[in-house]
Design an enzyme around this catalytic site. Structure first.
Site, PDB file in Angstrom:
ATOM      1  N   SER A   8     -17.554  47.020  20.656  1.00 15.88           N
ATOM      2  CA  SER A   8     -16.805  46.226  19.678  1.00 15.88           C
ATOM      3  C   SER A   8     -17.741  45.806  18.549  1.00 15.88           C
ATOM      4  O   SER A   8     -18.797  45.218  18.807  1.00 15.88           O
ATOM      5  CB  SER A   8     -16.228  44.988  20.361  1.00 15.88           C
ATOM      6  OG  SER A   8     -15.536  44.190  19.419  1.00 15.88           O
TER       7      SER A   8
ATOM      8  N   ASP B  95      -3.525  42.420  23.588  1.00 16.95           N
ATOM      9  CA  ASP B  95      -4.643  41.773  24.267  1.00 16.95           C
ATOM     10  C   ASP B  95      -4.183  40.346  24.598  1.00 16.95           C
ATOM     11  O   ASP B  95      -3.641  40.098  25.681  1.00 16.95           O
ATOM     12  CB  ASP B  95      -5.871  41.808  23.343  1.00 16.95           C
ATOM     13  CG  ASP B  95      -7.053  40.975  23.835  1.00 16.95           C
ATOM     14  OD1 ASP B  95      -8.133  41.084  23.230  1.00 16.95           O
ATOM     15  OD2 ASP B  95      -6.901  40.228  24.813  1.00 16.95           O
TER      16      ASP B  95
ATOM     17  N   ASP C 141      -9.152  45.809  15.918  1.00 13.97           N
ATOM     18  CA  ASP C 141      -8.673  44.622  16.619  1.00 13.97           C
ATOM     19  C   ASP C 141      -8.543  43.485  15.616  1.00 13.97           C
ATOM     20  O   ASP C 141      -9.525  43.110  14.975  1.00 13.97           O
ATOM     21  CB  ASP C 141      -9.660  44.227  17.729  1.00 13.97           C
ATOM     22  CG  ASP C 141      -9.140  43.057  18.568  1.00 13.97           C
ATOM     23  OD1 ASP C 141      -9.821  42.682  19.538  1.00 13.97           O
ATOM     24  OD2 ASP C 141      -8.054  42.534  18.253  1.00 13.97           O
TER      25      ASP C 141
ATOM     26  N   LYS D 186      -7.889  42.267  30.508  1.00 13.74           N
ATOM     27  CA  LYS D 186      -9.040  41.374  30.668  1.00 13.74           C
ATOM     28  C   LYS D 186      -8.747  40.496  31.887  1.00 13.74           C
ATOM     29  O   LYS D 186      -7.842  39.659  31.848  1.00 13.74           O
ATOM     30  CB  LYS D 186      -9.224  40.479  29.442  1.00 13.74           C
ATOM     31  CG  LYS D 186      -9.661  41.214  28.193  1.00 13.74           C
ATOM     32  CD  LYS D 186      -9.825  40.236  27.039  1.00 13.74           C
ATOM     33  CE  LYS D 186     -10.298  40.946  25.797  1.00 13.74           C
ATOM     34  NZ  LYS D 186     -10.328  40.036  24.625  1.00 13.74           N
TER      35      LYS D 186
ATOM     36  N   GLY E 189     -13.333  43.087  26.780  1.00 19.73           N
ATOM     37  CA  GLY E 189     -14.562  42.324  27.049  1.00 19.73           C
ATOM     38  C   GLY E 189     -14.474  40.934  26.460  1.00 19.73           C
ATOM     39  O   GLY E 189     -13.785  40.712  25.468  1.00 19.73           O
TER      40      GLY E 189
ATOM     41  N   GLU F 138      -5.102  46.720  17.858  1.00 16.61           N
ATOM     42  CA  GLU F 138      -5.067  45.713  18.924  1.00 16.61           C
ATOM     43  C   GLU F 138      -4.605  44.362  18.382  1.00 16.61           C
ATOM     44  O   GLU F 138      -5.136  43.881  17.378  1.00 16.61           O
ATOM     45  CB  GLU F 138      -6.473  45.589  19.522  1.00 16.61           C
ATOM     46  CG  GLU F 138      -6.612  44.742  20.752  1.00 16.61           C
ATOM     47  CD  GLU F 138      -8.058  44.730  21.265  1.00 16.61           C
ATOM     48  OE1 GLU F 138      -8.849  45.614  20.883  1.00 16.61           O
ATOM     49  OE2 GLU F 138      -8.387  43.811  22.024  1.00 16.61           O
TER      50      GLU F 138
ATOM     51  N   LYS G  47     -14.823  50.161  18.076  1.00 18.75           N
ATOM     52  CA  LYS G  47     -13.718  49.238  17.772  1.00 18.75           C
ATOM     53  C   LYS G  47     -14.195  48.327  16.653  1.00 18.75           C
ATOM     54  O   LYS G  47     -15.279  47.737  16.755  1.00 18.75           O
ATOM     55  CB  LYS G  47     -13.379  48.450  19.036  1.00 18.75           C
ATOM     56  CG  LYS G  47     -12.701  47.103  18.848  1.00 18.75           C
ATOM     57  CD  LYS G  47     -12.250  46.565  20.193  1.00 18.75           C
ATOM     58  CE  LYS G  47     -12.099  45.054  20.162  1.00 18.75           C
ATOM     59  NZ  LYS G  47     -11.584  44.547  21.470  1.00 18.75           N
ATOM     60  N   LEU G  48     -13.389  48.240  15.598  1.00 17.03           N
ATOM     61  CA  LEU G  48     -13.754  47.401  14.456  1.00 17.03           C
ATOM     62  C   LEU G  48     -12.873  46.162  14.428  1.00 17.03           C
ATOM     63  O   LEU G  48     -11.636  46.289  14.484  1.00 17.03           O
ATOM     64  CB  LEU G  48     -13.555  48.165  13.136  1.00 17.03           C
ATOM     65  CG  LEU G  48     -14.290  49.494  12.959  1.00 17.03           C
ATOM     66  CD1 LEU G  48     -13.920  50.105  11.612  1.00 17.03           C
ATOM     67  CD2 LEU G  48     -15.797  49.313  13.095  1.00 17.03           C
ATOM     68  N   LYS G  49     -13.460  45.011  14.314  1.00 16.48           N
ATOM     69  CA  LYS G  49     -12.699  43.792  14.076  1.00 16.48           C
ATOM     70  C   LYS G  49     -12.180  43.846  12.641  1.00 16.48           C
ATOM     71  O   LYS G  49     -12.919  44.235  11.722  1.00 16.48           O
ATOM     72  CB  LYS G  49     -13.585  42.565  14.252  1.00 16.48           C
ATOM     73  CG  LYS G  49     -13.983  42.308  15.692  1.00 16.48           C
ATOM     74  CD  LYS G  49     -12.793  41.933  16.530  1.00 16.48           C
ATOM     75  CE  LYS G  49     -13.233  41.575  17.938  1.00 16.48           C
ATOM     76  NZ  LYS G  49     -12.105  41.153  18.772  1.00 16.48           N
TER      77      LYS G  49
HETATM   78  C1  SMG Z   1     -12.603  36.772  19.927  1.00 17.09           C
HETATM   79  S1  SMG Z   1     -14.053  37.610  20.500  1.00 17.09           S
HETATM   80  C2  SMG Z   1     -13.768  37.874  22.174  1.00 17.09           C
HETATM   81  C3  SMG Z   1     -12.499  38.677  22.371  1.00 17.09           C
HETATM   82  C4  SMG Z   1     -12.605  40.085  21.796  1.00 17.09           C
HETATM   83  N1  SMG Z   1     -13.581  40.874  22.550  1.00 17.09           N
HETATM   84  C5  SMG Z   1     -14.230  41.908  21.992  1.00 17.09           C
HETATM   85  O1  SMG Z   1     -14.111  42.235  20.830  1.00 17.09           O
HETATM   86  C6  SMG Z   1     -15.184  42.659  22.890  1.00 17.09           C
HETATM   87  C7  SMG Z   1     -16.396  41.820  23.190  1.00 17.09           C
HETATM   88  C8  SMG Z   1     -17.234  42.499  24.271  1.00 17.09           C
HETATM   89  O2  SMG Z   1     -17.640  43.658  24.063  1.00 17.09           O
HETATM   90  O3  SMG Z   1     -17.440  41.853  25.325  1.00 17.09           O
HETATM   91  C9  SMG Z   1     -11.242  40.769  21.784  1.00 17.09           C
HETATM   92  O4  SMG Z   1     -10.319  40.180  21.204  1.00 17.09           O
HETATM   93  O5  SMG Z   1     -11.077  41.882  22.305  1.00 17.09           O
HETATM   94 MG    MG Z   2      -8.947  41.859  21.409  1.00 14.41          MG
END
Ligand code: SMG
Ligand code: MG
Length: 369
Positions: free
Chosen positions: A135, A239, A189, A263, A291, A214, A161-163
């Protein structure tokens, strides 16, 4: 009985670099741990609630309190003998899935260490290694993003995965596609940053052949996600909305999720997570393991779960060094082919190093029976 001593401990781990999402930016991770001991072995559980309730309603200080005030007294009163007894013992308490999941995992780890069975075998997981995704947080600029993605691809990660959030979505995705090609497994995401009114804008992501988008919309709105799924071609993955097998059933029936991010903490535990895996597989819905920046405790438990056959997409099961210079346990490492090994030892297969635990502990509370 199974459990002789109980400890609730809060640790704080610095992140190697700031992690920015549409919820904000984190520079450290406060983690509540549960340690149970009995029969000469110990069991560990990790609560994935963040320090602030910005991902979901739970937060680490609140989780520690609900464990001490309500969940542990019920667990002790029920004199649980196995992980299957935990959810029923805690059923009277409404909500708090992440705190409950931490307790269930600690009981499961203790039980399996006593029986000398690995978590993967307990789940009925067949694979010995799984592909790891990673991520990538929101970056200060597109060039900075391309450098970060390039670094993770050099390490071997199998999926990026890009926020995203309004103002940081089409342009970064286009840049990653232009730089790394159309074959790169790529997804985004939003952490609920958009609204159904943004559908036309989100449709602009359809040209990039993403694996999924996501949680684009509000965590509480399955109906709007189902409407959005009719307006865009990128598969919608949920999610935050999937807080239980019941919620997963509703999302699948409404067409709100073609893919589900599982999760264990968010859904109340690894046993509920397996139920969601089974439900999704029966409906032909792909799942992958999300995660929550876990330490090696939750990280290894997630990898064991993600070895189940329905986990057909790479998860956010990256190596410990994705977030941490030093993990509480022996680090989870990435194999040269971008896979992580499914733990084979009894229970979770690793435990925190006592010295590292002491170094990162903020406070600890214990309970003798
Ligand atoms: C808001 S940050 C934590 C939740 C986020 N988690 C990740 O982006 C992956 C983080 C990891 O690699 O543990 C999600 O929304 O999926
Ligand atoms: Mg997410």
């Amino acid at each position: 009985g199974l459990i002789e001593t109980i400890e609730v401990r809060t640790v704080r781990l610095p992140l190697r670099s700031p992690f920015r999402t549409s919820n904000g930016v984190s520079t450290e991770r406060e983690i509540v741990l549960v340690r149970l001991a009995g029969g000469g072995v110990e069991g560990w559980g990790e609560c994935v609630a963040e320090q602030e309730p910005t991902y979901s309603p739970e937060y680490s200080r609140g989780a520690a309190d609900v464990l001490r005030s309500f969940l542990l007294p019920r667990l002790v009163a029920a004199d649980v003998q196995s992980a299957a007894d935990v959810a029923p013992a805690l059923y009277g308490i409404v909500g708090h899935p992440m705190a409950k999941a931490a307790l269930e995992l600690a009981v499961l780890d203790l039980e399996l260490r006593q029986r000398e069975i690995s978590l993967a075998r307990y789940f009925g997981a067949a694979r010995t290694r799984i592909p790891a995704g990673v991520s990538v947080g929101i970056q200060p600029s597109v060039p900075a993003l391309l450098d970060v993605v390039s670094g993770f691809l050099d390490e071997g990660y199998q999926r990026i995965k890009l926020k995203i959030q309004p103002g940081w979505d089409v342009e970064p995705v286009r840049a990653v596609r232009q730089r790394f090609g159309t074959e790169l497994p790529l997804q985004v995401d939003a952490n609920s940053a958009y609204d159904l009114a943004d559908a036309a804008h989100l449709r602009r992501l359809d040209e990039f052949g993403l694996l999924l988008i996501e949680q684009p919309l509000h965590h509480d709105d399955l109906f709007q996600h189902a409407r959005l799924a009719e307006l865009i071609t990128t598969p919608v993955c949920l999610d935050e909305s999937i807080v239980s097998a019941r919620a997963a059933a509703a999302a699948i029936s409404l067409g709100a999720a073609r893919i589900i991010n599982i999760k264990p903490g968010r859904v109340g535990g690894y046993l509920e997570a397996r139920r969601i895996h089974d439900l999704a597989q029966a409906h032909g819905v792909a799942v992958w393991c999300g995660g929550m920046l876990e330490s090696g405790i939750g990280r290894r438990a997630n990898i064991a779960l993600a070895a189940l056959p329905g986990f057909t997409l790479p998860g956010d099961t990256s190596a410990s060094n994705r977030f941490y210079d030093t993990d509480l346990t022996a680090p989870v490492t990435l194999e040269s082919d971008g896979h992580v090994l499914v733990p084979t030892g009894p229970g979770i297969g690793a435990a925190p190093d006592p010295e590292l635990l002491a170094k990162f502990t903020e406070d600890s509370w214990s309970y003798e029976r």
